[in-house]
Design a protein around this motif. Structure first.
Motif, mmCIF file in Angstrom:
data_model
loop_
_atom_site.group_PDB
_atom_site.id
_atom_site.type_symbol
_atom_site.label_atom_id
_atom_site.label_comp_id
_atom_site.label_asym_id
_atom_site.label_seq_id
_atom_site.Cartn_x
_atom_site.Cartn_y
_atom_site.Cartn_z
ATOM 1 N N ILE A 173 -30.242 12.946 -36.659
ATOM 2 C CA ILE A 173 -29.597 11.642 -36.843
ATOM 3 C C ILE A 173 -30.406 10.575 -36.120
ATOM 4 C CG2 ILE A 173 -27.509 10.292 -36.402
ATOM 5 C CD1 ILE A 173 -25.901 12.863 -36.734
ATOM 6 N N THR A 174 -30.790 9.557 -36.864
ATOM 7 C CA THR A 174 -31.592 8.462 -36.307
ATOM 8 C C THR A 174 -30.785 7.191 -36.096
ATOM 9 O OG1 THR A 174 -32.299 7.828 -38.537
ATOM 10 C CG2 THR A 174 -33.715 9.360 -37.320
ATOM 11 N N ASP A 175 -29.631 7.114 -36.763
ATOM 12 C CA ASP A 175 -28.788 5.929 -36.583
ATOM 13 C C ASP A 175 -27.349 6.273 -36.938
ATOM 14 O OD1 ASP A 175 -28.114 3.313 -35.979
ATOM 15 O OD2 ASP A 175 -28.522 2.568 -37.992
ATOM 16 N N LEU A 176 -26.441 5.606 -36.260
ATOM 17 C CA LEU A 176 -25.010 5.744 -36.505
ATOM 18 C C LEU A 176 -24.417 4.346 -36.403
ATOM 19 C CD1 LEU A 176 -22.605 8.373 -34.992
ATOM 20 C CD2 LEU A 176 -22.057 5.952 -34.783
ATOM 21 N N ARG A 177 -23.739 3.915 -37.460
ATOM 22 C CA ARG A 177 -23.170 2.565 -37.422
ATOM 23 C C ARG A 177 -21.771 2.575 -38.034
ATOM 24 N NH1 ARG A 177 -23.446 0.197 -42.462
ATOM 25 N NH2 ARG A 177 -24.810 1.217 -43.972
ATOM 26 N N PHE A 178 -20.988 1.620 -37.623
ATOM 27 C CA PHE A 178 -19.633 1.497 -38.142
ATOM 28 C C PHE A 178 -19.662 0.740 -39.463
ATOM 29 C CE2 PHE A 178 -19.249 2.214 -33.637
ATOM 30 C CZ PHE A 178 -18.238 3.149 -33.570
ATOM 31 N N ALA A 179 -18.904 1.213 -40.432
ATOM 32 C CA ALA A 179 -18.915 0.626 -41.768
ATOM 33 C C ALA A 179 -18.308 -0.768 -41.757
ATOM 34 C CB ALA A 179 -18.136 1.522 -42.739
ATOM 35 N N VAL A 180 -18.763 -1.582 -42.695
ATOM 36 C CA VAL A 180 -18.201 -2.916 -42.912
ATOM 37 C C VAL A 180 -17.730 -3.008 -44.360
ATOM 38 C CG1 VAL A 180 -19.617 -3.992 -41.146
ATOM 39 C CG2 VAL A 180 -20.488 -3.837 -43.468
ATOM 40 N N GLY A 181 -17.076 -4.114 -44.696
ATOM 41 C CA GLY A 181 -16.464 -4.253 -46.016
ATOM 42 C C GLY A 181 -17.424 -4.151 -47.177
ATOM 43 N N SER A 182 -18.701 -4.492 -46.952
ATOM 44 C CA SER A 182 -19.671 -4.470 -48.043
ATOM 45 C C SER A 182 -20.240 -3.084 -48.314
ATOM 46 C CB SER A 182 -20.819 -5.429 -47.723
ATOM 47 O OG SER A 182 -21.444 -5.073 -46.501
ATOM 48 N N ASP A 183 -19.896 -2.091 -47.487
ATOM 49 C CA ASP A 183 -20.414 -0.725 -47.665
ATOM 50 C C ASP A 183 -19.599 0.008 -48.723
ATOM 51 O OD1 ASP A 183 -22.546 -0.520 -45.785
ATOM 52 O OD2 ASP A 183 -21.068 -0.570 -44.180
ATOM 53 N N LYS A 184 -19.968 -0.145 -49.974
ATOM 54 C CA LYS A 184 -19.197 0.469 -51.053
ATOM 55 C C LYS A 184 -19.947 1.563 -51.803
ATOM 56 C CE LYS A 184 -15.548 -2.014 -50.351
ATOM 57 N NZ LYS A 184 -14.359 -1.394 -49.739
ATOM 58 N N ARG A 185 -21.255 1.679 -51.589
ATOM 59 C CA ARG A 185 -22.024 2.708 -52.283
ATOM 60 C C ARG A 185 -21.849 4.066 -51.595
ATOM 61 N NH1 ARG A 185 -26.737 3.280 -49.204
ATOM 62 N NH2 ARG A 185 -26.995 1.617 -47.655
ATOM 63 N N GLU A 186 -22.243 5.129 -52.267
ATOM 64 C CA GLU A 186 -22.138 6.465 -51.695
ATOM 65 C C GLU A 186 -23.078 6.602 -50.502
ATOM 66 O OE1 GLU A 186 -21.505 10.569 -53.823
ATOM 67 O OE2 GLU A 186 -23.648 10.121 -53.764
ATOM 68 N N GLN A 187 -22.542 7.055 -49.391
ATOM 69 C CA GLN A 187 -23.322 7.176 -48.165
ATOM 70 C C GLN A 187 -22.915 8.418 -47.396
ATOM 71 O OE1 GLN A 187 -24.166 3.214 -46.131
ATOM 72 N NE2 GLN A 187 -22.366 2.670 -47.330
ATOM 73 N N LEU A 188 -23.752 8.782 -46.424
ATOM 74 C CA LEU A 188 -23.467 9.922 -45.568
ATOM 75 C C LEU A 188 -22.532 9.473 -44.453
ATOM 76 C CD1 LEU A 188 -24.363 12.921 -45.355
ATOM 77 C CD2 LEU A 188 -26.075 12.166 -43.680
ATOM 78 N N VAL A 189 -21.376 10.115 -44.377
ATOM 79 C CA VAL A 189 -20.318 9.671 -43.471
ATOM 80 C C VAL A 189 -19.993 10.765 -42.457
ATOM 81 C CG1 VAL A 189 -17.854 9.068 -43.373
ATOM 82 C CG2 VAL A 189 -19.322 8.048 -45.119
ATOM 83 N N ASN A 190 -19.725 10.353 -41.255
ATOM 84 C CA ASN A 190 -19.319 11.245 -40.173
ATOM 85 C C ASN A 190 -17.902 11.778 -40.433
ATOM 86 O OD1 ASN A 190 -18.717 12.438 -37.719
ATOM 87 N ND2 ASN A 190 -18.827 10.554 -36.521
ATOM 88 N N MET A 191 -17.752 13.115 -40.406
ATOM 89 C CA MET A 191 -16.432 13.735 -40.581
ATOM 90 C C MET A 191 -15.635 13.761 -39.287
ATOM 91 S SD MET A 191 -17.426 16.951 -43.068
ATOM 92 C CE MET A 191 -15.828 17.764 -42.881
ATOM 93 N N GLN A 192 -16.265 13.377 -38.185
ATOM 94 C CA GLN A 192 -15.666 13.435 -36.844
ATOM 95 C C GLN A 192 -15.300 14.870 -36.458
ATOM 96 O OE1 GLN A 192 -12.665 10.198 -37.084
ATOM 97 N NE2 GLN A 192 -14.052 9.069 -35.749
ATOM 98 N N ILE A 193 -16.220 15.772 -36.806
ATOM 99 C CA ILE A 193 -16.198 17.157 -36.321
ATOM 100 C C ILE A 193 -17.528 17.389 -35.621
ATOM 101 C CG2 ILE A 193 -15.972 19.596 -36.910
ATOM 102 C CD1 ILE A 193 -14.551 18.801 -39.452
ATOM 103 N N TYR A 194 -17.471 17.833 -34.360
ATOM 104 C CA TYR A 194 -18.673 17.968 -33.546
ATOM 105 C C TYR A 194 -18.743 19.364 -32.930
ATOM 106 C CZ TYR A 194 -17.891 12.963 -33.883
ATOM 107 O OH TYR A 194 -17.639 11.699 -34.366
ATOM 108 N N LEU A 195 -19.944 19.928 -32.935
ATOM 109 C CA LEU A 195 -20.190 21.253 -32.372
ATOM 110 C C LEU A 195 -21.290 21.145 -31.334
ATOM 111 C CD1 LEU A 195 -20.176 24.388 -32.293
ATOM 112 C CD2 LEU A 195 -21.645 24.337 -34.331
ATOM 113 N N CYS A 196 -21.051 21.660 -30.134
ATOM 114 C CA CYS A 196 -22.078 21.628 -29.090
ATOM 115 C C CYS A 196 -21.739 22.647 -28.011
ATOM 116 C CB CYS A 196 -22.201 20.238 -28.474
ATOM 117 S SG CYS A 196 -20.733 19.684 -27.580
ATOM 118 N N LYS A 197 -22.620 22.793 -27.043
ATOM 119 C CA LYS A 197 -22.313 23.638 -25.897
ATOM 120 C C LYS A 197 -21.206 22.979 -25.070
ATOM 121 C CE LYS A 197 -26.265 26.585 -24.938
ATOM 122 N NZ LYS A 197 -27.267 27.012 -23.930
#
Length: 371
Positions: A173-197
């Protein structure tokens, strides 16, 4: 290595946007698909993947959740070690303040987390409807030596509560940003499931908490993109993050497609739920049912089309249920008609009444109401 993994589930995250459906319950216990609750998918995915030490963090209106999950018996989580533990809605128990975000909640659970023998941890919201091969994802994470794996999926359902992920060809992952109203196209979205040590998570949470941070995505993930190996694991099967009424209606109606049902409920193990001993549904002389999902214990003497009926629903003679969702013990009386309507538990629609919403804006009737 799934048996070396524990999990923390957050039962509440979208109450303010699911409106009438969360007046009397927490997000995790919102009914779905005729006989399930949102949390059934999270619990079933974990258990099917071999994760059996699970903590559930509550926030408000959690009585229905406690009644549903009981001691975890229906998911084989009633056991001597591990199993299911439910935590009260306090980020700082000494002050009895409700936690302000994931960081504060996880900090309050640090003793519970560190006391468990498992080396890895999954942190997840409970409003994500999916069926994933969790065991293979855990094995991939360990083999790759990734610091944090973020579960993602492609969707064009973008709102301000989504976080958009940018990843390179290797999934980093190189960038993570919060969506805005103009983001209507298909995009890769965080499911808010995280795995780590587990040790890494505790270290990150303690450092963030010491600086007064509360937002896990902004204050941990985004700030550590350059210093940690944080990778996207895209889920290509059916995924729904349900955090508003329109999404709830849409993804409920998706279940009328047999292919979606089979993929969602059986692809990587069955989705389990609280067992109830109910009688079969009765279809009386005037019953007309088309393309609908009907739970057990119903009694139908009217017309049901493109709809979902939960357990114990009654549709009287002359009544019509079209493109609607009727939750447990609902009653649609003689010659009443509902279209694009969601009725919560124990709702009664009286004789001759007409209720009609729209596909993009369904009507929601609150639990126990008589209309």
């Amino acid at each position: 290595m799934a048996n070396n993994t524990m999990s923390i589930l957050f039962a509440s995250d979208s109450e303010g946007h699911l409106n009438e459906l969360t007046i009397h319950r927490t997000t995790a216990s919102v009914p779905y698909g005729g006989r399930y609750r949102f949390i059934d998918f999270a619990l079933s995915n974990l258990v099917n993947g071999g994760v059996t030490t699970i903590g559930v963090v509550t926030r408000s209106n959690y009585n229905s959740l406690m009644d549903h999950i009981r001691m975890g018996r229906d998911w084989n989580l009633s056991r001597k070690y591990g199993g299911l533990t439910v935590f009260p809605p306090y980020g700082l128990n000494t002050l009895h303040e409700v936690y302000r975000g994931k960081i504060e909640a996880l900090y309050s659970l640090r003793n519970f987390i560190s006391s468990k023998k498992e080396e890895y941890i999954i942190v997840s919201n409970a409003n994500i409807v999916c069926n994933v091969d969790l065991e293979s994802i855990i094995d991939e994470h360990i083999a790759a030596g990734t610091d944090i794996t973020v579960f993602t999926y492609l969707t064009d359902e973008i709102n301000s509560r989504r976080t958009i992920i940018t990843a390179d060809a290797d999934g980093r992952i190189t960038d993570l940003r919060f969506a805005v109203g103009s983001d209507k196209r298909e995009q890769l979205v965080n499911m808010q499931i995280y795995l780590c040590k587990k040790d890494l998570l505790l270290n990150l949470v303690e450092n963030a908490y010491a600086r007064g941070y509360v937002d896990f995505e902004k204050d941990i993930l985004l700030s550590k993109l350059d210093s940690l190996d944080i990778r996207s694991r895209r889920i290509d099967s059916y995924v729904a993050t349900i955090d508003d009424i329109t999404g709830y209606y849409k993804h409920s109606m998706d279940l009328l497609d047999a292919d979606v049902r089979n993929e969602l409920f059986y692809s990587h193990g069955s989705i389990l739920t609280k067992v109830k001993d109910s009688v079969p549904t009765r279809y009386l002389e005037n019953a007309k049912v088309k393309n609908s999902l009907i739970a057990d214990g119903c009694e139908i003497d009217g017309t049901v089309e493109n709809s979902i009926l939960f357990r114990g629903v009654k549709v009287a003679k002359g009544a019509k249920v079209i493109n609607s969702i009727v939750m447990e013990n609902g009653e649609i009386m003689e010659n009443a008609e509902i279209k694009y309507t969601i009725t919560d538990k124990n709702v009664k629609v009286q004789k001759e009444r007409r209720l009609a919403g729209y596909e993009s804006y369904p009507i929601v009737i609150v639990k126990d109401k008589i209309v």
